[in-house]
Design a protein around this motif. Structure first.
Motif, mmCIF file in Angstrom:
data_model
loop_
_atom_site.group_PDB
_atom_site.id
_atom_site.type_symbol
_atom_site.label_atom_id
_atom_site.label_comp_id
_atom_site.label_asym_id
_atom_site.label_seq_id
_atom_site.Cartn_x
_atom_site.Cartn_y
_atom_site.Cartn_z
ATOM 1 N N ALA A 191 22.380 57.567 34.059
ATOM 2 C CA ALA A 191 22.599 58.679 33.129
ATOM 3 C C ALA A 191 21.267 59.356 32.844
ATOM 4 O O ALA A 191 21.156 60.576 32.797
ATOM 5 C CB ALA A 191 23.221 58.172 31.836
ATOM 6 N N GLN A 192 20.227 58.538 32.691
ATOM 7 C CA GLN A 192 18.888 59.058 32.419
ATOM 8 C C GLN A 192 18.375 59.842 33.619
ATOM 9 O O GLN A 192 17.813 60.931 33.476
ATOM 10 C CB GLN A 192 17.971 57.878 32.125
ATOM 11 N N LYS A 193 18.598 59.314 34.801
ATOM 12 C CA LYS A 193 18.132 59.986 36.007
ATOM 13 C C LYS A 193 18.800 61.348 36.158
ATOM 14 O O LYS A 193 18.185 62.325 36.526
ATOM 15 C CB LYS A 193 18.370 59.116 37.243
ATOM 16 N N LYS A 194 20.112 61.345 35.804
ATOM 17 C CA LYS A 194 20.856 62.602 35.884
ATOM 18 C C LYS A 194 20.224 63.628 34.957
ATOM 19 O O LYS A 194 19.975 64.774 35.330
ATOM 20 C CB LYS A 194 22.319 62.366 35.449
ATOM 21 N N ALA A 195 19.929 63.194 33.706
ATOM 22 C CA ALA A 195 19.343 64.099 32.722
ATOM 23 C C ALA A 195 17.966 64.585 33.163
ATOM 24 O O ALA A 195 17.555 65.696 32.874
ATOM 25 C CB ALA A 195 19.272 63.415 31.362
ATOM 26 N N ARG A 196 17.231 63.705 33.903
ATOM 27 C CA ARG A 196 15.881 64.089 34.333
ATOM 28 C C ARG A 196 15.892 64.829 35.663
ATOM 29 O O ARG A 196 14.840 65.165 36.193
ATOM 30 C CB ARG A 196 15.011 62.836 34.473
ATOM 31 N N GLY A 197 17.086 65.012 36.237
ATOM 32 C CA GLY A 197 17.185 65.699 37.525
ATOM 33 C C GLY A 197 16.704 64.844 38.679
ATOM 34 O O GLY A 197 16.303 65.354 39.719
ATOM 35 N N GLU A 198 16.755 63.523 38.503
ATOM 36 C CA GLU A 198 16.335 62.640 39.604
ATOM 37 C C GLU A 198 17.570 62.102 40.323
ATOM 38 O O GLU A 198 18.670 62.141 39.810
ATOM 39 C CB GLU A 198 15.543 61.448 39.041
ATOM 40 N N ALA A 199 17.348 61.567 41.523
ATOM 41 C CA ALA A 199 18.475 60.991 42.275
ATOM 42 C C ALA A 199 18.916 59.695 41.616
ATOM 43 O O ALA A 199 18.098 58.950 41.080
ATOM 44 C CB ALA A 199 18.049 60.726 43.713
ATOM 45 N N GLU A 200 20.211 59.402 41.670
ATOM 46 C CA GLU A 200 20.702 58.165 41.051
ATOM 47 C C GLU A 200 20.276 56.955 41.873
ATOM 48 O O GLU A 200 19.982 57.063 43.046
ATOM 49 C CB GLU A 200 22.227 58.215 40.937
ATOM 50 N N ILE A 201 20.279 55.802 41.230
ATOM 51 C CA ILE A 201 19.867 54.585 41.925
ATOM 52 C C ILE A 201 21.120 53.828 42.380
ATOM 53 O O ILE A 201 22.133 53.834 41.707
ATOM 54 C CB ILE A 201 18.978 53.727 40.980
ATOM 55 N N ASP A 202 21.045 53.180 43.555
ATOM 56 C CA ASP A 202 22.216 52.426 44.026
ATOM 57 C C ASP A 202 22.169 50.992 43.488
ATOM 58 O O ASP A 202 21.126 50.528 43.046
ATOM 59 C CB ASP A 202 22.273 52.404 45.561
ATOM 60 N N SER A 203 23.334 50.307 43.520
ATOM 61 C CA SER A 203 23.403 48.986 42.874
ATOM 62 C C SER A 203 22.416 47.974 43.439
ATOM 63 O O SER A 203 21.833 47.205 42.695
ATOM 64 C CB SER A 203 24.800 48.371 42.941
ATOM 65 N N ALA A 204 22.218 47.980 44.773
ATOM 66 C CA ALA A 204 21.327 46.975 45.366
ATOM 67 C C ALA A 204 19.897 47.169 44.863
ATOM 68 O O ALA A 204 19.240 46.215 44.441
ATOM 69 C CB ALA A 204 21.383 47.057 46.886
ATOM 70 N N SER A 205 19.402 48.417 44.893
ATOM 71 C CA SER A 205 18.039 48.686 44.414
ATOM 72 C C SER A 205 17.920 48.360 42.940
ATOM 73 O O SER A 205 16.911 47.819 42.491
ATOM 74 C CB SER A 205 17.672 50.158 44.613
ATOM 75 N N PHE A 206 18.988 48.692 42.195
ATOM 76 C CA PHE A 206 18.981 48.429 40.754
ATOM 77 C C PHE A 206 18.829 46.931 40.488
ATOM 78 O O PHE A 206 18.004 46.511 39.686
ATOM 79 C CB PHE A 206 20.256 48.974 40.111
ATOM 80 N N LEU A 207 19.643 46.137 41.193
ATOM 81 C CA LEU A 207 19.601 44.684 40.979
ATOM 82 C C LEU A 207 18.237 44.105 41.313
ATOM 83 O O LEU A 207 17.722 43.232 40.615
ATOM 84 C CB LEU A 207 20.686 43.990 41.810
ATOM 85 N N ARG A 208 17.641 44.648 42.378
ATOM 86 C CA ARG A 208 16.315 44.175 42.774
ATOM 87 C C ARG A 208 15.312 44.465 41.660
ATOM 88 O O ARG A 208 14.506 43.624 41.282
ATOM 89 C CB ARG A 208 15.865 44.869 44.057
ATOM 90 N N ARG A 209 15.392 45.690 41.135
ATOM 91 C CA ARG A 209 14.458 46.097 40.083
ATOM 92 C C ARG A 209 14.645 45.202 38.845
ATOM 93 O O ARG A 209 13.666 44.764 38.232
ATOM 94 C CB ARG A 209 14.700 47.560 39.717
ATOM 95 N N VAL A 210 15.896 44.923 38.505
ATOM 96 C CA VAL A 210 16.185 44.070 37.346
ATOM 97 C C VAL A 210 15.589 42.683 37.548
ATOM 98 O O VAL A 210 14.941 42.130 36.656
ATOM 99 C CB VAL A 210 17.720 43.950 37.100
ATOM 100 N N ARG A 211 15.801 42.129 38.741
ATOM 101 C CA ARG A 211 15.314 40.786 39.019
ATOM 102 C C ARG A 211 13.796 40.692 38.845
ATOM 103 O O ARG A 211 13.273 39.763 38.244
ATOM 104 C CB ARG A 211 15.688 40.380 40.448
ATOM 105 N N THR A 212 13.078 41.680 39.390
ATOM 106 C CA THR A 212 11.622 41.675 39.314
ATOM 107 C C THR A 212 11.148 41.724 37.870
ATOM 108 O O THR A 212 10.338 40.899 37.436
ATOM 109 C CB THR A 212 11.023 42.896 40.057
ATOM 110 N N LYS A 213 11.657 42.706 37.136
ATOM 111 C CA LYS A 213 11.207 42.852 35.754
ATOM 112 C C LYS A 213 11.634 41.670 34.884
ATOM 113 O O LYS A 213 10.917 41.276 33.972
ATOM 114 C CB LYS A 213 11.733 44.169 35.158
ATOM 115 N N ALA A 214 12.820 41.140 35.149
ATOM 116 C CA ALA A 214 13.317 40.013 34.351
ATOM 117 C C ALA A 214 12.398 38.815 34.508
ATOM 118 O O ALA A 214 12.102 38.098 33.550
ATOM 119 C CB ALA A 214 14.725 39.654 34.767
ATOM 120 N N LYS A 215 11.922 38.603 35.747
ATOM 121 C CA LYS A 215 11.032 37.468 36.011
ATOM 122 C C LYS A 215 9.766 37.584 35.162
ATOM 123 O O LYS A 215 9.321 36.622 34.553
ATOM 124 C CB LYS A 215 10.641 37.456 37.492
#
Lengths: 435, 148
Positions: free
Chosen positions: B4-28
């Motif tokens: 939703a944020q990306k949409k508001a900023r005019g950026e491309a949306e993120i796909d689930s696989a990339s999202f999960l990867r990003r979550v895993r990294t930051k969560a660690k």
């Protein structure tokens, strides 16, 4: 009698192979209906859905329709997506699966009722048991008198049937009614998965569809009914089930869009250790009316039942959920639970919930709860503060509300399919769209 | 929310696989383990776990402005340090943080650039990080009474 009642009472021509006992049963049922008429608010189970008042205009029964057309592209797509065997039921006539010419596995039989009357009359009798007298049974009497076809599904002992989809559509040229009687018989240890979809097009139509379910010892049935339709559709459905020992029956009913719809479910747990689970999702907007009325009879010890009904009501719609659980005096160690939840998205919508428990045994665990309210403003704020626009937040929260009922559906592909139907319905809501 | 944020900023949306990867990294980095991530939001979690989860959300959403309202309430010293590390790691010229607290202790870990004192719904005094230390030793009443 109203115009509507008169049109029904006139009946319809008998099918060619109808045995004598059936013709008599049909005539008796219609006579009973003519004497009582449609139920009104004075009949307890119909208190919130006064059919006598709601159905004034006639819906003459369709006299002998022919099955037109082959299975559609949509059927093939559905078959592929759900890994299912799709049977079109058009204007009250059951087709065979023309989709992929795929045969059902050994031990799984599916024949139209009209054919079973000649090939397996003893099984047809099972489809026509049940009382038809009295105003409370008027809809069953109507269906008994007017049904000319249906699907007879029998699964032999120990056999696991694939997902069977009965795709009903009513596409009438002039206002009328369609009546079907289905029978699902599972022998010992058999299992099956059945999805019934109801949609309509064309002139105003009324459908009655009674599905009779008989589960032998240890049999397992997963059953879902998706009732769609439009502002001109009336849907009156029933599920009548009898469960043997250790049998399990899971039923999920999802309804939206039909002008007036009522699903009456009656389950009798006749053998020890049986289980019945009912999930419901009522999606109502505009002036729609949906009534889900269930009655569960614990006639044997150690059986379990649970009901998780969720209704989302927008506009000026009306939702009714009634659940009556009866525990017989010898049905010790019964565990029964009913939970009814209503989410009101508009202050002109109406939700009537009536859980009921009649407990005559003394060593049981029975619980019931009913609650209704609107969306939690804290939850809305929380999600909005994460940057999600308000109409998406509302849609997310409605989906989350319904998710718990959906958990009753074990087939994952089917759950996804039902979720998509919910999402499509959400997109039509001004309350969500213009929030 | 990220999309939703990306949409508001005019950026491309993120796909689930990339999202999960990003979550895993930051969560660690935040010490949030695998099964914590799978639990329902804010159901049966302690105050500390909730705060860690919110810090993770902040790290993923990369907001231009973050408002941390009494972030330190109910936290033990370890959880406090973890949240502070999360915030400090995100400090930059392109990002503002509004941290609201009653206690000095948090400000030992998140050293503020500016301090404002609110009383009766108004900002009554502003200063540097030293203003917070002054408050701690003299108390609110005394500091507010002093001429600005």
């Amino acid at each position: 009698m109203t115009e509507a009642e008169r049109a029904f009472a006139r009946g319809a021509p008998h099918t060619p192979h109808a045995p004598a006992w059936l013709a008599e049963a049909r005539d008796a049922a219609l006579r009973s209906f003519a004497a009582e008429g449609l139920p009104d608010r004075k009949v307890e189970a119909f208190h919130f859905t006064d059919l006598h008042a709601l159905l004034r205009e006639p819906f003459p029964p369709l006299a002998g329709a022919a099955l037109r057309g082959a299975s559609s592209v949509a059927h093939r797509a559905l078959a592929l997506r759900l890994g299912a065997h799709v049977v079109p039921v058009i204007n009250g006539i059951v087709g065979v699966d023309l989709a992929a010419g795929r045969a059902l596995p050994q031990g799984v039989e599916l024949v139209p009722l009209r054919a079973a009357m000649a090939s397996a009359p003893e099984i047809v009798r099972l489809a026509f048991e049940g009382a038809v007298d009295g105003r409370a049974n008027a809809v069953r009497a109507l269906n008994t008198g007017l049904a000319r076809d249906g699907a007879v599904i029998r699964v032999r002992a120990g056999v696991k049937a694939p997902l069977i989809v009965l795709d009903h559509s009513a596409a009438l040229e002039a206002r009328g009614s369609v009546h079907l009687r289905h029978l699902i018989v599972l022998e010992e240890g058999a299992s099956a998965d059945v999805l019934e979809i109801f949609s309509s097009d064309g002139a105003a139509s009324l459908t009655t569809c009674d599905t009779i379910v008989q589960l032998a010892k240890g049999a397992q049935l997963s059953h879902a009914k998706l009732i769609k339709g439009n502002a001109d559709t009336i849907h009156l459905g029933r599920s009548d089930a009898r469960l043997g020992a250790e049998a399990s029956y899971r039923l999920f009913v999802q309804g939206s869009a039909a002008s007036v719809a009522r699903e009456e479910i009656s389950v009798r747990l006749e053998g020890e250790g049986g289980h019945f689970g009912l999930g419901g999702a009522l999606l109502l907007s505009g002036e729609k009316h949906f009534d889900l009325t269930a009655s569960i009879d614990h006639a044997s010890p150690r059986c379990t039942s649970d009901m998780e009904a969720r209704a989302v009501l927008a506009g000026r719609s009306k939702g009714v959920v009634q659940g009556a659980v009866r525990v017989a005096p010898h049905a010790q160690h019964t565990v029964a639970n009913q939970q009814i939840r209503g989410l009101l998205l508009s202050d002109r919508a109406e939700f009537d919930s009536k859980p009921e428990l009649e407990i005559l045994a003394d060593d049981v665990k029975c619980a019931h709860g009913a609650a209704s309210g609107d969306l939690d403003s804290d939850a809305i704020f929380y999600l909005r503060s994460r940057g999600i626009p308000e109409d998406e937040v509302r849609a997310l929260l409605v989906e989350a509300f319904l998710e718990q009922g959906l958990a009753k559906v074990e087939n994952e592909a089917l759950r996804d399919f039902l979720r998509e139907e919910t999402r499509a319905w959400l997109k039509t809501l001004p309350e969500v769209r213009d929030a | 929310a990220l999309n939703a944020q990306k949409k508001a900023r005019g950026e491309a949306e993120i796909d689930s696989a990339s999202f999960l990867r990003r979550v895993r990294t930051k969560a660690k980095t935040l010490g949030i383990n695998e099964d914590m991530r799978k639990r329902a939001v804010n159901v049966g979690v302690s105050g500390g776990e909730k705060k860690r989860n919110e810090t993770l959300q902040m790290a993923l959403l990369e907001p231009k402005l973050a408002i941390l309202d009494e972030t330190d309430s109910g936290l033990d010293i370890d959880a406090l340090k973890l949240v502070a590390e999360g915030v400090n790691a995100m400090r930059s010229r392109e990002r503002s943080f509004l941290v609201i607290t009653h206690y000095q202790r948090l400000l030992n870990y998140i050293v503020p650039d500016k301090v404002h004192i609110l009383s009766g719904g108004k900002i009554v005094r502003s200063g540097s990080k030293d203003l917070a230390l002054e408050l701690e030793s003299k108390g609110y009443d005394a500091v507010i009474a002093e001429p600005a």
